[in-house]
Design an enzyme around this catalytic site. Structure first.
Site, PDB file in Angstrom:
ATOM      1  N   TYR A  40      -5.029  -8.078  12.077  1.00 12.54           N
ATOM      2  CA  TYR A  40      -5.992  -6.907  11.946  1.00 12.54           C
ATOM      3  C   TYR A  40      -7.382  -7.034  12.540  1.00 12.54           C
ATOM      4  O   TYR A  40      -8.290  -6.529  11.813  1.00 12.54           O
ATOM      5  CB  TYR A  40      -5.781  -6.355  10.778  1.00 12.54           C
ATOM      6  CG  TYR A  40      -4.521  -5.527  10.358  1.00 12.54           C
ATOM      7  CD1 TYR A  40      -4.276  -4.331  10.767  1.00 12.54           C
ATOM      8  CD2 TYR A  40      -3.538  -6.043   9.808  1.00 12.54           C
ATOM      9  CE1 TYR A  40      -3.098  -3.540  10.428  1.00 12.54           C
ATOM     10  CE2 TYR A  40      -2.306  -5.411   9.701  1.00 12.54           C
ATOM     11  CZ  TYR A  40      -2.047  -4.326   9.742  1.00 12.54           C
ATOM     12  OH  TYR A  40      -1.022  -3.730   9.718  1.00 12.54           O
TER      13      TYR A  40
ATOM     14  N   GLU B 180       4.499 -10.733   4.507  1.00 10.87           N
ATOM     15  CA  GLU B 180       3.196 -11.138   4.126  1.00 10.87           C
ATOM     16  C   GLU B 180       3.384 -11.836   2.494  1.00 10.87           C
ATOM     17  O   GLU B 180       2.297 -11.353   1.779  1.00 10.87           O
ATOM     18  CB  GLU B 180       2.333  -9.913   4.021  1.00 10.87           C
ATOM     19  CG  GLU B 180       2.139  -9.231   5.403  1.00 10.87           C
ATOM     20  CD  GLU B 180       0.799  -8.494   5.667  1.00 10.87           C
ATOM     21  OE1 GLU B 180       0.462  -8.206   4.780  1.00 10.87           O
ATOM     22  OE2 GLU B 180       0.501  -8.251   7.070  1.00 10.87           O
TER      23      GLU B 180
ATOM     24  N   TYR C 162      -9.604  -4.960   9.884  1.00  3.30           N
ATOM     25  CA  TYR C 162     -10.014  -5.526   8.363  1.00  3.30           C
ATOM     26  C   TYR C 162     -11.090  -6.725   8.627  1.00  3.30           C
ATOM     27  O   TYR C 162     -11.854  -7.079   7.758  1.00  3.30           O
ATOM     28  CB  TYR C 162      -8.780  -6.084   7.689  1.00  3.30           C
ATOM     29  CG  TYR C 162      -8.103  -4.980   7.093  1.00  3.30           C
ATOM     30  CD1 TYR C 162      -8.492  -3.979   6.471  1.00  3.30           C
ATOM     31  CD2 TYR C 162      -6.912  -4.832   7.674  1.00  3.30           C
ATOM     32  CE1 TYR C 162      -7.605  -2.858   5.904  1.00  3.30           C
ATOM     33  CE2 TYR C 162      -5.819  -3.885   7.136  1.00  3.30           C
ATOM     34  CZ  TYR C 162      -6.377  -2.948   6.304  1.00  3.30           C
ATOM     35  OH  TYR C 162      -5.549  -1.891   5.845  1.00  3.30           O
TER      36      TYR C 162
ATOM     37  N   GLU D  34       2.914  -6.464  13.157  1.00  2.00           N
ATOM     38  CA  GLU D  34       1.872  -5.548  12.878  1.00  2.00           C
ATOM     39  C   GLU D  34       0.549  -5.591  13.576  1.00  2.00           C
ATOM     40  O   GLU D  34       0.209  -6.752  13.533  1.00  2.00           O
ATOM     41  CB  GLU D  34       1.511  -5.407  11.482  1.00  2.00           C
ATOM     42  CG  GLU D  34       2.609  -4.961  10.446  1.00  2.00           C
ATOM     43  CD  GLU D  34       2.521  -5.058   8.931  1.00  2.00           C
ATOM     44  OE1 GLU D  34       0.960  -4.675   8.732  1.00  2.00           O
ATOM     45  OE2 GLU D  34       3.395  -4.957   8.211  1.00  2.00           O
TER      46      GLU D  34
ATOM     47  N   ASP E 166       0.911  -1.020  -0.164  1.00  2.00           N
ATOM     48  CA  ASP E 166      -0.178  -0.020   0.088  1.00  2.00           C
ATOM     49  C   ASP E 166       0.729   1.317  -0.034  1.00  2.00           C
ATOM     50  O   ASP E 166       0.392   2.267  -0.347  1.00  2.00           O
ATOM     51  CB  ASP E 166      -1.084  -0.018   1.165  1.00  2.00           C
ATOM     52  CG  ASP E 166      -0.225   0.331   2.668  1.00  2.00           C
ATOM     53  OD1 ASP E 166       0.715  -0.007   2.711  1.00  2.00           O
ATOM     54  OD2 ASP E 166      -1.053   0.480   3.589  1.00  2.00           O
TER      55      ASP E 166
HETATM   56  C1  GCB Z   1      -0.304  -4.913   6.184  1.00  2.00           C
HETATM   57  C2  GCB Z   1       0.930  -4.518   5.305  1.00  2.00           C
HETATM   58  C3  GCB Z   1       1.086  -3.236   5.366  1.00  2.00           C
HETATM   59  C4  GCB Z   1      -0.232  -2.374   5.378  1.00  2.00           C
HETATM   60  C5  GCB Z   1      -0.969  -2.587   6.308  1.00  2.00           C
HETATM   61  C6  GCB Z   1      -2.136  -1.932   6.532  1.00  2.00           C
HETATM   62  O1  GCB Z   1      -0.651  -6.137   6.536  1.00  2.00           O
HETATM   63  O2  GCB Z   1       1.986  -5.456   5.991  1.00  2.00           O
HETATM   64  O3  GCB Z   1       2.243  -2.737   4.562  1.00  2.00           O
HETATM   65  O4  GCB Z   1       0.118  -0.870   5.352  1.00  2.00           O
HETATM   66  O5  GCB Z   1      -1.264  -4.064   6.319  1.00  2.00           O
HETATM   67  O6  GCB Z   1      -2.508  -0.693   7.004  1.00  2.00           O
HETATM   68  O7  GCB Z   1      -3.215  -2.383   5.708  1.00  2.00           O
END
Ligand code: GCB
Length: 597
Positions: free
Chosen positions: A464, A409, A468, A500, A160
């Site tokens: 997440y 990932e 998400y 993350e 992203d």
């Molecule tokens: C992820 C990625 C990271 C994104 C993040 C997001 O899993 O590793 O590069 O910026 O999610 O915020 O969606």
């Protein structure tokens, strides 16, 4: 590879500043053969995209040209002269006058050319650098270039963050003697508190006779000496490099009596994974900190010492002890600073976006195989191997670097993942057997479906739940997170580091009933994750996504970038910063009390 440093035998002339700049279609054919018209000037170091007001520059896909005239000091007569580019994103070709002197693929690692025979001390030369930002299945990170109905090239990639391009780090001319040192590798071990060993290997341009090394402490006193291109230095009563309490010796290598001299900072420390513990100097270490980006307004990924020092200062303020160089190797200045100030680094290659089907199952997309001849194929893996080689060649001597992260990932639950990764893990271990190796796992690959986690030393998870998935429902998110974490802890006798977890948060958006995007939701979300981490002993680290808001490609999911920062893009704290500061400061105090760093 030795980073340029001045010494009594070496000099540096920085080539940063304004370079003449043109996009490929503006530059004419063979632009290196004549002066470019000075229509635009681009700053180095900086990404070019956000400097100008022209969308054609910002969204350019292809080659861009940088050029300037350099003066070569007359005092450099008789020296070897090298032109070094710290980064050309993503590929660079360098010309000195009419001669092509270097070509390099990979946007985040340095390359250089010996230009002694092409320049004259006391004279001038024209340096031209072509920078190509295209990503394909033969580059790391990978991508696809398509051409639309109007004949315009478009770049597709599966990460992203914005695909910033240009010369984001320094360009330098430097000298060495003709007979010179080419490389130094150190490995440190501390048998006990009384003695430590620094094993070293020194590379030389000619016969390796006349190599001498000595180790000085921070007061400048010589504590050990040795002769020969390989050997061991024994240090009595060593001061160890510790997270938060660094100590740096200096290894001075000499090649011949009046020959080349190079000084390398050395931190004596060990790293080891034992069961579900991550040990630094034999003591359990718990990571607190962030996944970051090199990212700021206007300069994009351009390195800036002021911004870097401020980021480190904010990390110190908030109680962070570590960060991951997500999702590419950062400028070497970051690692030098981390060494000097005792910050722990997980050092990552630019292998991000090796996944064609992210969340496809959950979102009901059709899938096509990620690891296949027309996607991530042998050429991708070759580029990936080269990215690993260059990362380790550049960063192997930094005590702050405690682990290699070779991908972010990838599609690790898909068929072909194991075949793709097995040789890359073996390559990494072959290049450096002193550091653990990991990859950052994505939520589609659970403990019962992931195909590669057993190849690695540490389980790094990006999750997440509550964003998400289970959006806005932290109760469900907590249950799902805990279930999955317990699954990993039971399936793998390895430390788990959260690399993350985070939520997009609009600075200034407040809500009594915390909903997504509000500052209160970011607090509730992170506190929920921390509750779960504290219940599971295998969790040995928490690195939040992200340190600061950062620029992304435009699209319906992002409003002027990714807003998961604990700090805004201009480095102001969101409300959650104080909550984190409290937690991490208390954790640090507890560790200090128990005698751990
Ligand atoms: C992820 C990625 C990271 C994104 C993040 C997001 O899993 O590793 O590069 O910026 O999610 O915020 O969606």
């Amino acid at each position: 590879m030795l980073t340029p440093r001045t010494s009594r035998s070496r000099d540096i002339r920085p080539l940063d500043g304004l370079w003449t700049f043109a996009l490929d279609h503006e530059a004419g054919s063979r632009p290196w053969e004549a002066p470019l018209a000075v229509t635009r000037q681009a700053p180095v170091p900086a990404s070019y995209n956000d400097v100008f007001t022209d969308p054609g520059v910002r969204d350019h896909v292809g080659v861009a040209w940088y050029q300037r005239v350099i003066d070569v000091p007359a005092t450099w007569a008789g020296q070897r002269i090298v032109l070094r580019v710290d980064a050309a994103t993503h590929a660079g070709t360098v010309y000195v006058d009419d001669h092509r002197v270097a070509g390099h693929q990979g946007g985040y690692t340095p390359f250089e050319a010996d230009v002694t025979s092409l320049v004259t001390p006391g004279g001038r030369a024209r340096v031209t650098i072509a920078v190509d930002n295209r990503l394909t299945s033969a580059t790391i990170p990978p991508g696809t270039v398509t051409v639309d109905d109007n004949g315009r090239s478009r770049q597709v990639y599966r990460h992203d963050f914005f695909n910033y391009a240009g010369l984001p780090r320094s360009v330098r001319l430097y000298t060495t003697p003709i007979r010179h040192l080419t490389d130094i590798t150190v490995h440190t071990a501390a048998a006990d508190e009384r003695t430590a060993t620094v094993a070293y290997t020194v590379g030389t341009s000619g016969e390796p006779d006349g190599v001498a090394v000595r180790l000085r402490d921070e007061a400048g006193a010589v504590v050990a000496t040795a002769q020969g291109a390989t050997g061991e230095l024994h240090v009595a009563r060593p001061r160890l490099w510790r997270p938060g309490a660094p100590y740096l010796y200096v290894l001075e290598a000499r090649y011949g009596d009046d020959g080349d001299t190079y000084e390398l900072p050395v931190g004596i420390r060990t790293v080891e994974v034992r069961g579900q513990e991550f040990l630094i100097n034999g003591e359990p270490f718990y990571f607190t900190g962030f996944g970051k980006h090199e990212d700021s307004a206007i300069r994009g990924k351009g390195h800036d010492d002021a911004l870097m020092v401020h980021d480190f200062e904010l990390m110190r303020w908030i109680g962070a002890n570590s960060f991951r160089t997500s999702h590419y190797p950062y400028a070497e200045e970051w690692l030098d600073y981390a060494d000097r100030h005792g910050i722990v680094v997980i050092d990552e290659t630019a292998a991000v976006g090796l996944h064609l089907n992210m969340a496809a199952g959950r979102l009901g997309y059709a899938t096509r195989p990620t690891f296949s001849p027309d996607a991530m194929n042998d050429a991708t893996r070759d580029a990936h191997a080269q990215a690993i080689r260059e990362l380790i060649a550049r960063d192997k001597n930094h005590p702050s670097v405690v682990m290699w992260c070779i991908a972010n990932e990838p599609a690790s639950a898909e068929q072909g993942a194991r075949e793709y990764f097995e040789p890359l893990v073996a390559l990494t271990r072959g290049l450096d057997d002193t550091r653990p190796v990991t990859f950052a796992n994505q939520g589609d690959a659970r403990y019962d479906t992931d195909r590669i986690a057993d190849l690695f030393d540490v389980v790094c998870l990006n999750r997440y739940f509550g964003w998400y998935a289970d959006t806005g429902d932290l109760g469900a998110a907590e249950a799902h997170l805990e279930e999955e974490l317990r699954g990993w802890a039971a399936a793998y006798d390895k430390p788990i580091v959260f690399t993350e977890y985070g939520v997009d948060t609009l600075s200034g958006l407040h809500s009594v009933l915390p909903g997504p995007w509000s500052e209160e939701y970011q607090i509730d979300f992170l506190e929920m994750y921390h509750r779960v981490f504290d219940r599971i002993p295998a969790v040995t680290g928490e690195q939040i996504w992200n340190f600061a808001d950062f620029q992304t490609t435009s699209g319906v999911h992002r409003v002027d970038g990714n807003k998961k920062g604990v700090f805004t893009r201009d480095r102001r704290p969101k409300s959650v910063a104080r909550v984190l500061k409290e937690r991490w400061t208390a954790m640090r105090a507890a560790r200090a009390q128990s005698g751990h760093s």
